[in-house]
Each structure stands twice: as C-alpha cells, then as structure tokens.
Design a protein around this motif. Structure first.
Motif, PDB file in Angstrom:
ATOM      1  N   LEU A  44       0.730  -1.331   0.078  1.00  0.00           N
ATOM      2  CA  LEU A  44      -0.142  -0.154   0.059  1.00  0.00           C
ATOM      3  C   LEU A  44       0.852   1.361  -0.094  1.00  0.00           C
ATOM      4  N   VAL A  45       2.049   1.210   0.351  1.00  0.00           N
ATOM      5  CA  VAL A  45       3.092   2.258   0.319  1.00  0.00           C
ATOM      6  C   VAL A  45       3.147   3.267  -0.884  1.00  0.00           C
ATOM      7  N   PRO A  46       3.552   2.496  -1.876  1.00  0.00           N
ATOM      8  CA  PRO A  46       3.447   3.420  -3.244  1.00  0.00           C
ATOM      9  C   PRO A  46       2.148   4.140  -3.477  1.00  0.00           C
ATOM     10  N   HIS A  47       0.934   3.430  -3.281  1.00  0.00           N
ATOM     11  CA  HIS A  47      -0.213   3.906  -3.515  1.00  0.00           C
ATOM     12  C   HIS A  47      -0.449   4.922  -2.666  1.00  0.00           C
ATOM     13  N   CYS A  48      -0.342   4.916  -1.319  1.00  0.00           N
ATOM     14  CA  CYS A  48      -0.567   6.116  -0.435  1.00  0.00           C
ATOM     15  C   CYS A  48       0.652   7.305  -0.476  1.00  0.00           C
ATOM     16  N   ARG A  49       1.789   6.800  -0.993  1.00  0.00           N
ATOM     17  CA  ARG A  49       2.749   7.860  -1.345  1.00  0.00           C
ATOM     18  C   ARG A  49       2.202   8.850  -2.420  1.00  0.00           C
ATOM     19  N   SER A  50       1.790   8.131  -3.506  1.00  0.00           N
ATOM     20  CA  SER A  50       1.150   8.765  -4.692  1.00  0.00           C
ATOM     21  C   SER A  50       0.068   9.573  -4.328  1.00  0.00           C
ATOM     22  N   LEU A  51      -0.968   9.068  -3.462  1.00  0.00           N
ATOM     23  CA  LEU A  51      -2.129  10.005  -2.946  1.00  0.00           C
ATOM     24  C   LEU A  51      -1.741  11.067  -2.431  1.00  0.00           C
ATOM     25  N   LEU A  52      -0.861  11.043  -1.485  1.00  0.00           N
ATOM     26  CA  LEU A  52      -0.295  12.151  -0.699  1.00  0.00           C
ATOM     27  C   LEU A  52       0.290  13.236  -1.458  1.00  0.00           C
ATOM     28  N   ASN A  53       1.137  12.688  -2.369  1.00  0.00           N
ATOM     29  CA  ASN A  53       1.834  13.655  -3.137  1.00  0.00           C
ATOM     30  C   ASN A  53       1.015  14.263  -4.152  1.00  0.00           C
ATOM     31  N   GLU A  54      -0.087  13.641  -4.662  1.00  0.00           N
ATOM     32  CA  GLU A  54      -1.005  14.495  -5.565  1.00  0.00           C
ATOM     33  C   GLU A  54      -2.109  15.340  -4.901  1.00  0.00           C
ATOM     34  N   THR A  55      -2.514  14.917  -3.652  1.00  0.00           N
ATOM     35  CA  THR A  55      -3.473  15.504  -3.142  1.00  0.00           C
ATOM     36  C   THR A  55      -3.333  16.342  -1.758  1.00  0.00           C
ATOM     37  N   PHE A  56      -2.561  15.831  -0.849  1.00  0.00           N
ATOM     38  CA  PHE A  56      -2.257  16.387   0.361  1.00  0.00           C
ATOM     39  C   PHE A  56      -1.020  17.585   0.290  1.00  0.00           C
ATOM     40  N   MET A  57       0.144  17.135  -0.415  1.00  0.00           N
ATOM     41  CA  MET A  57       1.215  18.047  -0.399  1.00  0.00           C
ATOM     42  C   MET A  57       0.845  19.326  -1.344  1.00  0.00           C
ATOM     43  N   PRO A  58       0.220  19.466  -2.500  1.00  0.00           N
ATOM     44  CA  PRO A  58      -0.063  20.591  -3.178  1.00  0.00           C
ATOM     45  C   PRO A  58      -0.992  21.621  -2.344  1.00  0.00           C
ATOM     46  N   VAL A  59      -1.883  20.929  -1.325  1.00  0.00           N
ATOM     47  CA  VAL A  59      -2.698  21.670  -0.391  1.00  0.00           C
ATOM     48  C   VAL A  59      -2.018  22.353   0.760  1.00  0.00           C
TER      49      VAL A  59
END
Length: 94
Positions: A44-59
């Motif tokens: 799950l780590v690569p999927h969660c990393r991608s999710l965080l980088n694409e949604t959380f970090m820009p905010v």
C-alpha cells in the motif's frame, strides 16, 4: 493502521516573507491489528505515497507559499538572506 510521515522543508525569503515548500521524504505504514486477515501493508505504501503527493502536498504547499511576514527592523532587506534550521529553529542570516 498507522502512518509515519517525514516531510522535508525548503525555506526562502520572498517579498519580506519567509516562504516554505514541503515535500514528502518518507512514508511508513504500520498495521496494528486486522480482522480481515491482512498482515502485509507494504504494497500500500506506493499508492499512499502517490495519493499524498498528488492531493495532500499541493494543499499544504499552497498554504505555506503564502509565507510568514518578517518583522520590519531598521529597514533591513531580507531578500539575499541565508536560512538555516538549527535545533528546531529557523535562523535568518542577513
């Protein structure tokens, strides 16, 4: 499930404000218990990393990009300052 996030921060001075940009440097997922029989969450780590980088970090970066106003002392110019993080503090060297 627990997640451990490490963020890197890059600081700069722009327009009399301390501006920060953050990036995700480390992500760990830990499964405390599961009733579904799942024991390995490493996939799950690569999927969660991608999710965080694409949604959380820009905010987060949008809020950090606004900056923190620096005090106006004796008309000092901060634009060519060097910034260091020392023992949990941000030091501005003019």
């Amino acid at each position: 499930m627990k997640g451990l996030l490490d963020l890197d921060a890059q600081n700069s001075v722009s327009g009399g404000k301390l501006v920060t940009a953050a990036s995700l440097s480390r992500l760990e997922l830990l499964l405390e218990s599961s009733q579904a029989g799942i024991s390995d969450v490493s996939t799950l780590v690569p999927h969660c990393r991608s999710l965080l980088n694409e949604t959380f970090m820009p905010v987060i970066n949008a809020h950090l990009h606004v900056g923190f106003p620096l005090p106006s002392i004796l008309n000092m110019k901060y634009d060519n300052s060097s910034i260091q993080a020392i023992q949990g503090a941000v030091v501005l060297c003019i």
